[in-house]
Design a protein around this motif. Structure first.
Motif, PDB file in Angstrom:
ATOM      1  N   UNK A 170       0.866  -1.174   0.000  1.00  0.00           N
ATOM      2  CA  UNK A 170       0.000   0.000   0.000  1.00  0.00           C
ATOM      3  C   UNK A 170       0.908   1.231   0.000  1.00  0.00           C
ATOM      4  N   UNK A 171       0.393   2.388  -0.420  1.00  0.00           N
ATOM      5  CA  UNK A 171       1.235   3.584  -0.465  1.00  0.00           C
ATOM      6  C   UNK A 171       1.733   3.982   0.919  1.00  0.00           C
ATOM      7  N   UNK A 172       0.924   3.790   1.961  1.00  0.00           N
ATOM      8  CA  UNK A 172       1.393   4.136   3.313  1.00  0.00           C
ATOM      9  C   UNK A 172       2.578   3.257   3.702  1.00  0.00           C
ATOM     10  N   UNK A 173       2.572   2.014   3.246  1.00  0.00           N
ATOM     11  CA  UNK A 173       3.693   1.119   3.519  1.00  0.00           C
ATOM     12  C   UNK A 173       4.911   1.528   2.706  1.00  0.00           C
ATOM     13  N   UNK A 174       4.687   1.930   1.465  1.00  0.00           N
ATOM     14  CA  UNK A 174       5.792   2.361   0.604  1.00  0.00           C
ATOM     15  C   UNK A 174       6.492   3.582   1.204  1.00  0.00           C
ATOM     16  N   UNK A 175       5.723   4.514   1.774  1.00  0.00           N
ATOM     17  CA  UNK A 175       6.306   5.703   2.402  1.00  0.00           C
ATOM     18  C   UNK A 175       7.235   5.287   3.545  1.00  0.00           C
ATOM     19  N   UNK A 176       6.795   4.334   4.353  1.00  0.00           N
ATOM     20  CA  UNK A 176       7.619   3.867   5.481  1.00  0.00           C
ATOM     21  C   UNK A 176       8.888   3.187   4.994  1.00  0.00           C
ATOM     22  N   UNK A 177       8.793   2.425   3.913  1.00  0.00           N
ATOM     23  CA  UNK A 177       9.981   1.774   3.350  1.00  0.00           C
ATOM     24  C   UNK A 177      10.963   2.805   2.822  1.00  0.00           C
ATOM     25  N   UNK A 178      10.440   3.815   2.136  1.00  0.00           N
ATOM     26  CA  UNK A 178      11.314   4.871   1.604  1.00  0.00           C
ATOM     27  C   UNK A 178      12.010   5.622   2.724  1.00  0.00           C
ATOM     28  N   UNK A 179      11.290   5.846   3.809  1.00  0.00           N
ATOM     29  CA  UNK A 179      11.848   6.562   4.959  1.00  0.00           C
ATOM     30  C   UNK A 179      12.821   5.714   5.758  1.00  0.00           C
ATOM     31  N   UNK A 180      12.850   4.418   5.500  1.00  0.00           N
ATOM     32  CA  UNK A 180      13.720   3.524   6.252  1.00  0.00           C
ATOM     33  C   UNK A 180      13.111   3.082   7.566  1.00  0.00           C
ATOM     34  N   UNK A 181      11.832   3.399   7.784  1.00  0.00           N
ATOM     35  CA  UNK A 181      11.144   3.023   9.022  1.00  0.00           C
ATOM     36  C   UNK A 181      10.704   1.566   8.967  1.00  0.00           C
ATOM     37  N   UNK A 182      10.332   1.096   7.780  1.00  0.00           N
ATOM     38  CA  UNK A 182       9.909  -0.294   7.586  1.00  0.00           C
ATOM     39  C   UNK A 182      10.895  -0.993   6.659  1.00  0.00           C
ATOM     40  N   UNK A 183      11.094  -2.273   6.905  1.00  0.00           N
ATOM     41  CA  UNK A 183      11.999  -3.055   6.065  1.00  0.00           C
ATOM     42  C   UNK A 183      11.338  -3.391   4.730  1.00  0.00           C
ATOM     43  N   UNK A 184      12.154  -3.493   3.701  1.00  0.00           N
ATOM     44  CA  UNK A 184      11.656  -3.912   2.393  1.00  0.00           C
ATOM     45  C   UNK A 184      11.656  -5.435   2.362  1.00  0.00           C
ATOM     46  N   UNK A 185      10.510  -6.059   2.139  1.00  0.00           N
ATOM     47  CA  UNK A 185      10.482  -7.524   2.100  1.00  0.00           C
ATOM     48  C   UNK A 185      11.259  -8.054   0.904  1.00  0.00           C
ATOM     49  N   UNK A 186      11.576  -9.324   0.960  1.00  0.00           N
ATOM     50  CA  UNK A 186      12.240  -9.946  -0.187  1.00  0.00           C
ATOM     51  C   UNK A 186      11.327  -9.839  -1.397  1.00  0.00           C
ATOM     52  N   UNK A 187      11.875  -9.362  -2.485  1.00  0.00           N
ATOM     53  CA  UNK A 187      11.052  -9.142  -3.679  1.00  0.00           C
ATOM     54  C   UNK A 187      10.838 -10.467  -4.400  1.00  0.00           C
ATOM     55  N   UNK A 188       9.564 -10.888  -4.511  1.00  0.00           N
ATOM     56  CA  UNK A 188       9.268 -12.175  -5.172  1.00  0.00           C
ATOM     57  C   UNK A 188       9.665 -12.143  -6.643  1.00  0.00           C
ATOM     58  N   UNK A 189       9.922 -13.320  -7.183  1.00  0.00           N
ATOM     59  CA  UNK A 189      10.246 -13.429  -8.606  1.00  0.00           C
ATOM     60  C   UNK A 189       9.033 -13.021  -9.423  1.00  0.00           C
ATOM     61  N   UNK A 190       9.302 -12.652 -10.669  1.00  0.00           N
ATOM     62  CA  UNK A 190       8.210 -12.211 -11.546  1.00  0.00           C
ATOM     63  C   UNK A 190       7.922 -13.266 -12.595  1.00  0.00           C
ATOM     64  N   UNK A 191       6.681 -13.261 -13.106  1.00  0.00           N
ATOM     65  CA  UNK A 191       6.374 -14.139 -14.239  1.00  0.00           C
ATOM     66  C   UNK A 191       7.133 -13.642 -15.467  1.00  0.00           C
ATOM     67  N   UNK A 192       6.882 -14.233 -16.602  1.00  0.00           N
ATOM     68  CA  UNK A 192       7.510 -13.779 -17.840  1.00  0.00           C
ATOM     69  C   UNK A 192       7.201 -12.310 -18.072  1.00  0.00           C
ATOM     70  N   UNK A 193       8.115 -11.558 -18.712  1.00  0.00           N
ATOM     71  CA  UNK A 193       7.895 -10.127 -18.937  1.00  0.00           C
ATOM     72  C   UNK A 193       6.520  -9.851 -19.521  1.00  0.00           C
ATOM     73  N   UNK A 194       5.859  -8.850 -18.968  1.00  0.00           N
ATOM     74  CA  UNK A 194       4.516  -8.482 -19.406  1.00  0.00           C
ATOM     75  C   UNK A 194       4.606  -7.490 -20.561  1.00  0.00           C
ATOM     76  N   UNK A 195       3.863  -7.790 -21.622  1.00  0.00           N
ATOM     77  CA  UNK A 195       3.815  -6.867 -22.745  1.00  0.00           C
ATOM     78  C   UNK A 195       2.367  -6.661 -23.165  1.00  0.00           C
ATOM     79  N   UNK A 196       2.017  -5.447 -23.487  1.00  0.00           N
ATOM     80  CA  UNK A 196       0.693  -5.177 -24.032  1.00  0.00           C
ATOM     81  C   UNK A 196       0.740  -5.395 -25.544  1.00  0.00           C
ATOM     82  N   UNK A 197      -0.173  -6.189 -26.054  1.00  0.00           N
ATOM     83  CA  UNK A 197      -0.207  -6.436 -27.489  1.00  0.00           C
ATOM     84  C   UNK A 197      -0.943  -5.304 -28.198  1.00  0.00           C
ATOM     85  N   UNK A 198      -0.487  -4.983 -29.374  1.00  0.00           N
ATOM     86  CA  UNK A 198      -1.163  -3.960 -30.159  1.00  0.00           C
ATOM     87  C   UNK A 198      -2.542  -4.457 -30.555  1.00  0.00           C
TER      88      UNK A 198
END
Length: 246
Positions: free
Chosen positions: A190-218
């Protein structure tokens, strides 16, 4: 506004004449993040902006950031539906995948756009590369993720602002940008959580792996009202050519 838009300073003529310093970029990121957190959690009904991008972040004479242009914004009452299904509106390169494909609008749609914006600010690179003749490449999210995955996060930071004494904080901002722009909505904060992470108040969790790159088709066809139709059998909302911008 006295200092125009963020776009002027990271992609326009001002970016070449006098690039934003790290303290200025930090101030702009924090101001934007807190503004969005207020829109999502500080008022009732909440407001989903739907078009967070550099041209919609305005700067005053002290480089304070203001979220602007609410022409596409939607209001959402807390405790209501988990998401709104709506006709897609916004700007290519900043649209969350679930919103672009299925019209599912939540506060996490703005979080995704903010993540892309944050990576632009940190790298000096545009979200979407349309310079080639092929399908546009989602430059920021794919490129930044590929570097984070192999432990080269610092290379995402624009060379003009790299400084050893602040590298740790800069890399934290990059990782928050990666997390916010994750293709899977459940992994975005959530944005309130993102603010805390940016401020260094909250830890950044381990970033999960992503699926295959997302592309929008024409789109392959256009209906009688001028809306783009999906090119496959998946049920998707129509893209209004009047509401989508580059």
């Amino acid at each position: 506004m006295p200092n125009g838009s963020l776009d002027d300073h990271i992609f326009g003529l001002k970016s070449k004449a006098q690039p934003l310093s790290w303290p200025q970029r930090r101030k702009i990121v924090m101001g934007t993040a807190k503004g969005l957190a207020y829109l999502h959690d500080g008022i009732q009904p909440a407001i989903y902006h739907r078009d967070i991008k550099p041209t919609n972040i305005l700067l005053d004479d002290e480089m304070n950031a203001f979220v602007a242009d609410f022409g596409l914004a939607r209001m959402m009452t807390k405790g209501g539906e988990s998401h709104i299904t709506t006709k897609v509106a916004g700007t290519h390169g900043y649209l969350a995948p679930e919103y672009a494909l299925y019209g599912q609008l939540t506060d996490k749609s703005d979080v995704y756009s903010f993540g892309v914006l944050l990576l632009e600010i940190m790298s000096g690179r545009k979200a979407l590369d349309t310079s080639g003749k092929s399908v546009p490449h989602y430059l920021i999210t794919d490129w930044a993720w590929s570097l984070v995955k192999i432990g080269r996060t610092s290379e995402i930071i624009e060379e003009r602002i790299r400084q050893s004494e602040a590298n740790g904080e800069m890399e934290r901002f990059v990782l928050v940008g990666i997390l916010c722009s994750h293709v899977m909505v459940a992994f975005r904060p959530q944005m309130v959580e993102a603010v805390k992470m940016l401020d260094g108040v909250a830890e950044i969790p381990e970033i999960p792996d992503r699926p295959l790159p997302f592309m929008l088709h024409s789109p392959s066809a256009t209906d009688k009202d001028g809306y783009f139709l999906a090119s496959d059998s998946v049920s998707r909302p129509a893209f209004s050519s009047s509401e989508m911008s580059m």
